[in-house]
Design an enzyme around this catalytic site. Structure first.
Site, PDB file in Angstrom:
ATOM      1  N   CYS A   1      -3.367   9.389  -9.924  1.00  0.00           N
ATOM      2  CA  CYS A   1      -4.755   8.932 -10.096  1.00  0.00           C
ATOM      3  C   CYS A   1      -5.735  10.082 -10.287  1.00  0.00           C
ATOM      4  O   CYS A   1      -6.898   9.858 -10.622  1.00  0.00           O
ATOM      5  CB  CYS A   1      -5.171   8.086  -8.906  1.00  0.00           C
ATOM      6  SG  CYS A   1      -3.982   6.809  -8.565  1.00  0.00           S
TER       7      CYS A   1
ATOM      8  N   HIS B   1     -12.435   7.702  -8.375  1.00  0.00           N
ATOM      9  CA  HIS B   1     -11.244   6.917  -8.710  1.00  0.00           C
ATOM     10  C   HIS B   1     -11.400   5.539  -8.062  1.00  0.00           C
ATOM     11  O   HIS B   1     -11.756   5.423  -6.893  1.00  0.00           O
ATOM     12  CB  HIS B   1      -9.994   7.630  -8.184  1.00  0.00           C
ATOM     13  CG  HIS B   1      -8.781   6.773  -8.225  1.00  0.00           C
ATOM     14  ND1 HIS B   1      -8.425   6.044  -9.346  1.00  0.00           N
ATOM     15  CD2 HIS B   1      -7.841   6.496  -7.281  1.00  0.00           C
ATOM     16  CE1 HIS B   1      -7.326   5.370  -9.087  1.00  0.00           C
ATOM     17  NE2 HIS B   1      -6.953   5.624  -7.858  1.00  0.00           N
TER      18      HIS B   1
ATOM     19  N   ASN C   1      -7.107  -0.971  -9.542  1.00  0.00           N
ATOM     20  CA  ASN C   1      -6.800   0.462  -9.592  1.00  0.00           C
ATOM     21  C   ASN C   1      -5.952   0.730 -10.830  1.00  0.00           C
ATOM     22  O   ASN C   1      -4.808   0.304 -10.903  1.00  0.00           O
ATOM     23  CB  ASN C   1      -6.044   0.820  -8.304  1.00  0.00           C
ATOM     24  CG  ASN C   1      -5.623   2.275  -8.249  1.00  0.00           C
ATOM     25  OD1 ASN C   1      -5.649   2.981  -9.259  1.00  0.00           O
ATOM     26  ND2 ASN C   1      -5.212   2.709  -7.079  1.00  0.00           N
TER      27      ASN C   1
HETATM   28  N1  ACO Z   1      -2.388 -10.696   1.060  1.00  0.00           N
HETATM   29  C1  ACO Z   1      -2.392 -11.137   2.313  1.00  0.00           C
HETATM   30  N2  ACO Z   1      -1.964 -10.411   3.355  1.00  0.00           N
HETATM   31  C2  ACO Z   1      -1.554  -9.162   3.122  1.00  0.00           C
HETATM   32  C3  ACO Z   1      -1.517  -8.616   1.825  1.00  0.00           C
HETATM   33  C4  ACO Z   1      -1.956  -9.434   0.767  1.00  0.00           C
HETATM   34  N3  ACO Z   1      -1.984  -9.014  -0.514  1.00  0.00           N
HETATM   35  N4  ACO Z   1      -1.058  -7.355   1.891  1.00  0.00           N
HETATM   36  C5  ACO Z   1      -0.800  -7.102   3.168  1.00  0.00           C
HETATM   37  N5  ACO Z   1      -1.099  -8.192   3.919  1.00  0.00           N
HETATM   38  C6  ACO Z   1      -0.954  -8.363   5.359  1.00  0.00           C
HETATM   39  C7  ACO Z   1       0.056  -7.416   5.940  1.00  0.00           C
HETATM   40  O1  ACO Z   1       1.348  -7.950   5.796  1.00  0.00           O
HETATM   41  C8  ACO Z   1      -0.411  -7.339   7.356  1.00  0.00           C
HETATM   42  O2  ACO Z   1       0.049  -8.506   8.020  1.00  0.00           O
HETATM   43  P1  ACO Z   1       0.614  -8.403   9.530  1.00  0.00           P
HETATM   44  O3  ACO Z   1      -0.542  -7.916  10.346  1.00  0.00           O
HETATM   45  O4  ACO Z   1       1.013  -9.796   9.803  1.00  0.00           O
HETATM   46  O5  ACO Z   1       1.722  -7.424   9.445  1.00  0.00           O
HETATM   47  C9  ACO Z   1      -1.924  -7.448   7.258  1.00  0.00           C
HETATM   48  O6  ACO Z   1      -2.191  -7.999   5.968  1.00  0.00           O
HETATM   49  C10 ACO Z   1      -2.638  -6.120   7.404  1.00  0.00           C
HETATM   50  O7  ACO Z   1      -1.959  -5.177   6.613  1.00  0.00           O
HETATM   51  P2  ACO Z   1      -2.483  -3.697   6.490  1.00  0.00           P
HETATM   52  O8  ACO Z   1      -1.589  -2.922   5.575  1.00  0.00           O
HETATM   53  O9  ACO Z   1      -2.724  -3.130   7.864  1.00  0.00           O
HETATM   54  O10 ACO Z   1      -3.891  -3.956   5.786  1.00  0.00           O
HETATM   55  P3  ACO Z   1      -5.078  -2.956   5.576  1.00  0.00           P
HETATM   56  O11 ACO Z   1      -6.311  -3.525   6.099  1.00  0.00           O
HETATM   57  O12 ACO Z   1      -4.706  -1.569   5.966  1.00  0.00           O
HETATM   58  O13 ACO Z   1      -5.231  -2.961   3.991  1.00  0.00           O
HETATM   59  C11 ACO Z   1      -4.611  -1.800   1.994  1.00  0.00           C
HETATM   60  C12 ACO Z   1      -4.114  -2.615   3.169  1.00  0.00           C
HETATM   61  C13 ACO Z   1      -5.626  -2.596   1.209  1.00  0.00           C
HETATM   62  C14 ACO Z   1      -3.425  -1.482   1.093  1.00  0.00           C
HETATM   63  C15 ACO Z   1      -5.257  -0.501   2.541  1.00  0.00           C
HETATM   64  O14 ACO Z   1      -4.378   0.168   3.401  1.00  0.00           O
HETATM   65  C16 ACO Z   1      -5.641   0.432   1.445  1.00  0.00           C
HETATM   66  O15 ACO Z   1      -6.576   0.176   0.726  1.00  0.00           O
HETATM   67  N6  ACO Z   1      -4.939   1.552   1.310  1.00  0.00           N
HETATM   68  C17 ACO Z   1      -5.171   2.472   0.215  1.00  0.00           C
HETATM   69  C18 ACO Z   1      -4.421   1.940  -0.960  1.00  0.00           C
HETATM   70  C19 ACO Z   1      -4.791   2.591  -2.214  1.00  0.00           C
HETATM   71  O16 ACO Z   1      -5.918   2.565  -2.611  1.00  0.00           O
HETATM   72  N7  ACO Z   1      -3.788   3.153  -2.862  1.00  0.00           N
HETATM   73  C20 ACO Z   1      -3.916   3.775  -4.071  1.00  0.00           C
HETATM   74  C21 ACO Z   1      -4.708   5.066  -4.006  1.00  0.00           C
HETATM   75  S1  ACO Z   1      -3.985   6.376  -4.783  1.00  0.00           S
HETATM   76  C22 ACO Z   1      -3.553   5.785  -6.207  1.00  0.00           C
HETATM   77  O17 ACO Z   1      -4.365   5.163  -6.843  1.00  0.00           O
HETATM   78  C23 ACO Z   1      -2.162   5.973  -6.717  1.00  0.00           C
END
Ligand code: ACO
Length: 328
Positions: A112, A250, A280
């Site tokens: 990214c 980004h 993204n």
């Molecule tokens: N729909 C519904 N529930 C979901 C989903 C979904 N799509 N995805 C995960 N969950 C659930 C999980 O299973 C978990 O359930 P559990 O508590 O029963 O286990 C719950 O939601 C919470 O999961 P977390 O992973 O803790 O959720 P979080 O609030 O941390 O959000 C996210 C996850 C959005 C991925 C966050 O961590 C994030 O934004 N990370 C950065 C990701 C990113 O931007 N990556 C790319 C950047 S670099 C690049 O671009 C290559």
């Protein structure tokens, strides 16, 4: 040494929109979760166009906006983690497609942060005068490498391309660049290519080249590194955040950007966001957002603009620009 500035921008996305409701038909998710955790409402998903197709369309727009012809271009850098092929490079494919016969062409893999790395590399060549006019493209068809059974990742990504034409000369543009990498954290974001498999080693039964991500760790890294990169790119320039008219980050996640804004003590409104419509798009996200702003006349000549990226590798970086697209 020459000055280097952006003289044209372009972008292209597939026409097919996939909304959060559409996604909820594929995996166990729903609009409220995706919107509240990421800010994403929809993304464009290719129904057949490959990375070079998106890149070519963005490139042609950027060339038109720059008021040049493909023959004027002597350097093409494509930043992508989803090339059409290992060989030839996507940059060579673009050269062939648009007829930029004079160009030297290669791809860069910095996830990214790719567009920031591409600007960094091109700027060195343009400053010295080894090249005069560079086409820098960020293009991805991430839908090729997304695991469509994994709700943790498949809701985040989209396909798209953005391009800019950079030129060396006497007019100011790129004021400062800061880039970094940390290969010790490579496991946080991964997308494997083909495994070693030859006459000595049999094919692996369960090999997958889908993208994997440690979302929580990436989130922490991203929030911190946006702040650091912005501070570093402003260092020793004589400018402060107050002088900056626009920050184009980004487009990963609205919560990451809000976190970084809080740490910097500024309003999240200072960051341009279009991730609600595109998700993204990795290396494409910054040039796509930049082009959208230019086309909507949100950026005026003289404005200071910061581009800031972060991604797999890990990689990160920022560029401080004095926008002078229209100055002769
Ligand atoms: N729909 C519904 N529930 C979901 C989903 C979904 N799509 N995805 C995960 N969950 C659930 C999980 O299973 C978990 O359930 P559990 O508590 O029963 O286990 C719950 O939601 C919470 O999961 P977390 O992973 O803790 O959720 P979080 O609030 O941390 O959000 C996210 C996850 C959005 C991925 C966050 O961590 C994030 O934004 N990370 C950065 C990701 C990113 O931007 N990556 C790319 C950047 S670099 C690049 O671009 C290559």
């Amino acid at each position: 040494m020459n000055e280097v500035r952006i003289i044209g921008t372009g972008s292209y996305v597939p026409t097919n929109r996939m909304t959060n409701d559409d996604l909820s038909q594929i995996v166990d998710t729903h609009d409220e979760w995706i919107t509240s955790r990421t800010g994403i409402k929809e993304r464009r998903i290719s129904t057949g166009e490959n990375t070079s197709d998106l890149a070519r369309n963005a490139a042609l727009q950027a060339i038109e906006s720059a008021g040049i012809t493909p023959e004027d271009i002597d350097l093409i850098i494509v930043n992508t983690i989803t090339p059409d092929a290992f060989m030839p490079s996507t940059a060579c494919m673009i050269q062939g497609a648009i007829g930029a016969h004079r160009a030297v062409c290669f791809d860069v893999s910095a996830a990214c942060t790719g567009f920031i790395y591409g600007i960094n590399i091109a700027t060195q060549f343009l400053r010295t005068g080894q090249h005069q006019t560079a086409l820098i493209i960020g293009a991805e068809v991430l839908s090729k490498v997304v695991d469509w059974n994994d709700r943790n990742t498949c809701v985040l990504f989209g396909d798209g391309a953005g391009a800019s034409v950079l030129q060396g000369g006497s007019q100011k543009g790129i004021l400062s660049i800061y880039v970094g990498s940390d290969g010790t954290k490579q496991e946080l974001l991964q997308c494997p290519a083909v495994p070693v498999q030859n006459t000595y080693i049999p094919a692996r039964a369960n090999f997958s080249n889908a993208m994997t991500m440690n979302g929580n760790e990436v989130f922490k890294f991203a929030g911190r590194i946006i702040m650091e990169s912005i501070e570093k790119v402003l260092q020793n320039t004589g400018y402060t955040l107050e002088d900056v008219a626009h920050i184009i980050p980004h487009q990963a996640n609205v919560r990451i950007i809000e976190y970084a804004a809080r740490k910097l003590g500024i309003s999240p409104k200072r960051f341009y966001m279009n991730l609600d419509r595109y998700g993204n798009t990795s290396a494409a996200s910054i040039p796509l957002a930049l082009d959208e702003m230019v086309r909507e006349n949100r950026i005026q000549d003289g404005d200071k603009v910061i581009l800031v990226g972060f991604g797999g590798g890990l990689t990160w970086g920022a560029v401080l620009i004095e926008w002078n697209q229209n100055k002769k």
